[in-house]
Design a protein around this motif. Sequence first.
Motif, PDB file in Angstrom:
ATOM      1  N   GLY A   1       1.085  -1.075   0.051  1.00  0.00           N
ATOM      2  CA  GLY A   1      -0.080  -0.223  -0.088  1.00  0.00           C
ATOM      3  C   GLY A   1       0.626   0.702   0.276  1.00  0.00           C
ATOM      4  O   GLY A   1       0.753   1.746   0.547  1.00  0.00           O
ATOM      5  N   ALA A   2       1.517   0.839  -0.564  1.00  0.00           N
ATOM      6  CA  ALA A   2       3.291   2.145  -0.436  1.00  0.00           C
ATOM      7  C   ALA A   2       2.935   3.451  -0.547  1.00  0.00           C
ATOM      8  O   ALA A   2       3.346   4.333  -0.791  1.00  0.00           O
ATOM      9  CB  ALA A   2       4.499   1.771  -1.169  1.00  0.00           C
ATOM     10  N   ALA A   3       1.431   4.200  -1.791  1.00  0.00           N
ATOM     11  CA  ALA A   3       0.667   5.241  -2.324  1.00  0.00           C
ATOM     12  C   ALA A   3       0.222   5.897  -0.910  1.00  0.00           C
ATOM     13  O   ALA A   3      -0.344   7.021  -1.670  1.00  0.00           O
ATOM     14  CB  ALA A   3       0.357   4.876  -3.372  1.00  0.00           C
TER      15      ALA A   3
ATOM     16  N   CYS B   1       5.170  -1.859  -2.990  1.00  0.00           N
ATOM     17  CA  CYS B   1       3.916  -2.086  -3.852  1.00  0.00           C
ATOM     18  C   CYS B   1       2.600  -1.933  -4.021  1.00  0.00           C
ATOM     19  O   CYS B   1       2.219  -1.291  -2.741  1.00  0.00           O
ATOM     20  CB  CYS B   1       4.026  -3.351  -2.735  1.00  0.00           C
ATOM     21  SG  CYS B   1       2.692  -4.454  -3.576  1.00  0.00           S
ATOM     22  N   ALA B   2       2.555  -0.996  -4.880  1.00  0.00           N
ATOM     23  CA  ALA B   2       0.381  -0.536  -5.028  1.00  0.00           C
ATOM     24  C   ALA B   2      -0.240  -0.831  -6.351  1.00  0.00           C
ATOM     25  O   ALA B   2       0.218  -1.778  -7.110  1.00  0.00           O
ATOM     26  CB  ALA B   2       1.055   1.152  -4.854  1.00  0.00           C
ATOM     27  N   ARG B   3      -0.719   0.074  -6.478  1.00  0.00           N
ATOM     28  CA  ARG B   3      -1.730  -0.278  -7.570  1.00  0.00           C
ATOM     29  C   ARG B   3      -2.122   0.681  -8.738  1.00  0.00           C
ATOM     30  O   ARG B   3      -1.739   1.838  -8.187  1.00  0.00           O
ATOM     31  CB  ARG B   3      -3.116  -0.638  -7.636  1.00  0.00           C
ATOM     32  CG  ARG B   3      -3.881  -2.086  -6.718  1.00  0.00           C
ATOM     33  CD  ARG B   3      -5.224  -2.344  -6.426  1.00  0.00           C
ATOM     34  NE  ARG B   3      -5.253  -3.735  -6.023  1.00  0.00           N
ATOM     35  CZ  ARG B   3      -5.222  -3.979  -4.507  1.00  0.00           C
ATOM     36  NH1 ARG B   3      -5.114  -2.619  -3.770  1.00  0.00           N
ATOM     37  NH2 ARG B   3      -5.230  -5.242  -4.817  1.00  0.00           N
ATOM     38  N   GLY B   4      -1.117   0.300 -10.158  1.00  0.00           N
ATOM     39  CA  GLY B   4      -1.000   1.430 -11.145  1.00  0.00           C
ATOM     40  C   GLY B   4       0.438   1.807 -11.303  1.00  0.00           C
ATOM     41  O   GLY B   4       0.590   2.182 -10.680  1.00  0.00           O
ATOM     42  N   PRO B   5       0.139   2.829 -12.661  1.00  0.00           N
ATOM     43  CA  PRO B   5       1.402   3.016 -12.151  1.00  0.00           C
ATOM     44  C   PRO B   5       1.615   4.495 -12.072  1.00  0.00           C
ATOM     45  O   PRO B   5       2.793   5.162 -11.569  1.00  0.00           O
ATOM     46  CB  PRO B   5       1.316   3.409 -13.998  1.00  0.00           C
ATOM     47  CG  PRO B   5      -0.167   3.327 -14.724  1.00  0.00           C
ATOM     48  CD  PRO B   5      -0.579   2.056 -13.238  1.00  0.00           C
TER      49      PRO B   5
ATOM     50  N   GLU C   1       3.668  -3.372  -9.274  1.00  0.00           N
ATOM     51  CA  GLU C   1       2.651  -3.562  -9.323  1.00  0.00           C
ATOM     52  C   GLU C   1       1.807  -4.475  -9.171  1.00  0.00           C
ATOM     53  O   GLU C   1       1.543  -6.199  -9.095  1.00  0.00           O
ATOM     54  CB  GLU C   1       1.991  -3.328 -10.944  1.00  0.00           C
ATOM     55  CG  GLU C   1       1.097  -2.582 -11.250  1.00  0.00           C
ATOM     56  CD  GLU C   1      -0.309  -2.473 -10.733  1.00  0.00           C
ATOM     57  OE1 GLU C   1       0.070  -4.362 -10.883  1.00  0.00           O
ATOM     58  OE2 GLU C   1      -1.120  -2.076 -10.539  1.00  0.00           O
ATOM     59  N   ALA C   2       0.622  -4.110  -7.631  1.00  0.00           N
ATOM     60  CA  ALA C   2       0.102  -4.822  -6.980  1.00  0.00           C
ATOM     61  C   ALA C   2      -0.863  -6.069  -7.578  1.00  0.00           C
ATOM     62  O   ALA C   2      -1.426  -7.510  -7.285  1.00  0.00           O
ATOM     63  CB  ALA C   2      -0.274  -4.406  -5.438  1.00  0.00           C
ATOM     64  N   ASP C   3      -1.337  -5.530  -9.051  1.00  0.00           N
ATOM     65  CA  ASP C   3      -2.159  -6.077  -9.390  1.00  0.00           C
ATOM     66  C   ASP C   3      -1.920  -7.300 -10.235  1.00  0.00           C
ATOM     67  O   ASP C   3      -2.557  -8.154 -11.370  1.00  0.00           O
ATOM     68  CB  ASP C   3      -3.514  -5.251 -10.197  1.00  0.00           C
ATOM     69  CG  ASP C   3      -3.894  -5.141  -9.206  1.00  0.00           C
ATOM     70  OD1 ASP C   3      -4.885  -5.083  -7.816  1.00  0.00           O
ATOM     71  OD2 ASP C   3      -4.944  -3.747  -9.185  1.00  0.00           O
ATOM     72  N   THR C   4      -0.839  -6.923 -10.739  1.00  0.00           N
ATOM     73  CA  THR C   4      -0.533  -7.701 -12.122  1.00  0.00           C
ATOM     74  C   THR C   4       1.190  -8.492 -11.988  1.00  0.00           C
ATOM     75  O   THR C   4       1.470  -8.944 -12.876  1.00  0.00           O
ATOM     76  CB  THR C   4      -0.416  -6.815 -13.511  1.00  0.00           C
ATOM     77  OG1 THR C   4       0.479  -5.270 -13.274  1.00  0.00           O
ATOM     78  CG2 THR C   4      -1.494  -5.883 -13.395  1.00  0.00           C
ATOM     79  N   GLN C   5       1.302  -8.393 -10.767  1.00  0.00           N
ATOM     80  CA  GLN C   5       2.939  -8.805 -10.708  1.00  0.00           C
ATOM     81  C   GLN C   5       2.762  -9.443  -9.336  1.00  0.00           C
ATOM     82  O   GLN C   5       1.926  -9.176  -8.415  1.00  0.00           O
ATOM     83  CB  GLN C   5       4.304  -7.485 -11.224  1.00  0.00           C
ATOM     84  CG  GLN C   5       4.211  -7.049 -11.558  1.00  0.00           C
ATOM     85  CD  GLN C   5       5.009  -6.242 -10.828  1.00  0.00           C
ATOM     86  OE1 GLN C   5       5.669  -4.865 -10.939  1.00  0.00           O
ATOM     87  NE2 GLN C   5       7.035  -6.555 -11.310  1.00  0.00           N
ATOM     88  N   ASP C   6       2.763 -11.058  -9.585  1.00  0.00           N
ATOM     89  CA  ASP C   6       2.887 -11.614  -8.046  1.00  0.00           C
ATOM     90  C   ASP C   6       4.091 -11.188  -7.388  1.00  0.00           C
ATOM     91  O   ASP C   6       5.428 -11.515  -7.359  1.00  0.00           O
ATOM     92  CB  ASP C   6       3.944 -12.696  -8.605  1.00  0.00           C
ATOM     93  CG  ASP C   6       3.596 -14.337  -7.398  1.00  0.00           C
ATOM     94  OD1 ASP C   6       4.512 -13.986  -6.832  1.00  0.00           O
ATOM     95  OD2 ASP C   6       2.521 -14.602  -6.871  1.00  0.00           O
TER      96      ASP C   6
ATOM     97  N   GLN D   1      -1.603 -10.110   0.676  1.00  0.00           N
ATOM     98  CA  GLN D   1      -0.724  -8.991   0.149  1.00  0.00           C
ATOM     99  C   GLN D   1      -0.269  -9.836   0.935  1.00  0.00           C
ATOM    100  O   GLN D   1       1.703  -9.760   0.931  1.00  0.00           O
ATOM    101  CB  GLN D   1      -0.473  -7.602   0.242  1.00  0.00           C
ATOM    102  CG  GLN D   1      -1.939  -7.144  -1.284  1.00  0.00           C
ATOM    103  CD  GLN D   1      -1.532  -5.733  -1.377  1.00  0.00           C
ATOM    104  OE1 GLN D   1      -0.396  -5.351  -0.973  1.00  0.00           O
ATOM    105  NE2 GLN D   1      -1.960  -5.149  -2.702  1.00  0.00           N
ATOM    106  N   PHE D   2      -0.736  -9.645   2.417  1.00  0.00           N
ATOM    107  CA  PHE D   2       0.271  -9.852   3.891  1.00  0.00           C
ATOM    108  C   PHE D   2       1.015 -11.329   3.715  1.00  0.00           C
ATOM    109  O   PHE D   2       2.269 -11.735   3.597  1.00  0.00           O
ATOM    110  CB  PHE D   2      -0.455 -10.036   4.974  1.00  0.00           C
ATOM    111  CG  PHE D   2       0.546 -10.760   5.646  1.00  0.00           C
ATOM    112  CD1 PHE D   2       0.293  -9.645   7.014  1.00  0.00           C
ATOM    113  CD2 PHE D   2       0.226 -12.066   6.097  1.00  0.00           C
ATOM    114  CE1 PHE D   2       1.716 -10.299   7.975  1.00  0.00           C
ATOM    115  CE2 PHE D   2       0.400 -11.864   7.408  1.00  0.00           C
ATOM    116  CZ  PHE D   2       1.706 -11.640   8.576  1.00  0.00           C
ATOM    117  N   MET D   3       0.157 -12.404   2.863  1.00  0.00           N
ATOM    118  CA  MET D   3       1.015 -13.840   3.583  1.00  0.00           C
ATOM    119  C   MET D   3       1.740 -14.192   1.943  1.00  0.00           C
ATOM    120  O   MET D   3       2.404 -14.586   1.563  1.00  0.00           O
ATOM    121  CB  MET D   3      -1.044 -14.629   2.564  1.00  0.00           C
ATOM    122  CG  MET D   3      -1.507 -14.950   3.268  1.00  0.00           C
ATOM    123  SD  MET D   3      -1.100 -15.872   5.090  1.00  0.00           S
ATOM    124  CE  MET D   3      -0.705 -16.750   5.009  1.00  0.00           C
ATOM    125  N   SER D   4       1.311 -12.859   0.638  1.00  0.00           N
ATOM    126  CA  SER D   4       3.128 -12.828  -0.362  1.00  0.00           C
ATOM    127  C   SER D   4       3.750 -12.626   0.434  1.00  0.00           C
ATOM    128  O   SER D   4       5.155 -13.097  -0.153  1.00  0.00           O
ATOM    129  CB  SER D   4       2.295 -12.297  -1.771  1.00  0.00           C
ATOM    130  OG  SER D   4       1.046 -13.047  -2.192  1.00  0.00           O
TER     131      SER D   4
END
Length: 321
Positions: A145-147, A168-172, A188-193, A215-218
Amino acid sequence: MKAFSIIHAGASPRLTQRPDRAPKSDEIKVRIAAAGLNFADLLMIEGTYQDTPAPPFTLGLEAAGEVIEVGSDVDRFSVGDRVSVYCGQGGLAESGCFAASRAVLLPDEVTYDVGASFQIAYGTSHLALAHRARLRRGETLLVLGAAGGVGLTAVEIGKLMGARVIACARGPEKLNIARMAGADHLIEADTQDIRTSVKDLGGADVVYDPVGGDQFMSAFRACNPEARILSIGFAGGQVPQPRLNHLLVKNIDILGFYWGGYLSFAPEKLTNSLAKVLEWLAEGRLAPHISAVLPFDRVEDGLDLLRQRKNTGKVVIRISD
């Protein structure tokens, strides 16, 4: 006096007229210029926050403004002082009376908008990283949730403390904001592992997690031996359930962190931490990111930005000029 209040349980908050009062002996009265919104405000509206007051109460955990009256036992502040206050409640009002112990003087270089929005976000990240996780220079810090309101401050402070920061965040757009705050690597949280990406970068020594859930578990699975995971909150809506036997294999620590709790058992830790944050702010070493400043009659719009995760950094409500 106008205030954004919850009148009774289950009711939607709204602008109301609230009686004014004089400060108690240990309080200061503040003409509020600006108030910062926090995810905890949404939880208070739902009645699920750990410190939700009994209705009626006024929302607003943090605010900044000018001291207009001081209680008889208060010697740290004078009328006319510029202050930032961790209210707990009551910040979304034209004025309020608050315990003097919850206020700090604002340097002239710090605006009311910043003063209303730095305590919880920067205070959380500094105390969590410096005290709770004992982040060391050269370690790798993963910020989920970096942004967001607190996540972005964790990127800044982690970098100031000498860590290598993975954001780690969502979107460019959000990732670019994290990059400008000092992140060395972006996910990118939605497209990268997350797990694979972090492990490819050498794993995480400290994880800063205000999101929870998957996200915590990853992130947990991408930790190095003796890593420390800071559980800051669950903005993703799910409380993760890690298997304790996996903690043993890598000697990983999961550290709960609630910034406001230090007021009751170790207030000096919180005070010392805020002093360092204020020093960095005055020196220009921190660059607070406020994504929206809205007038008092648009509090609901500000809360919707948080609710829909459209904000980057902080949302501020301007009460008065």
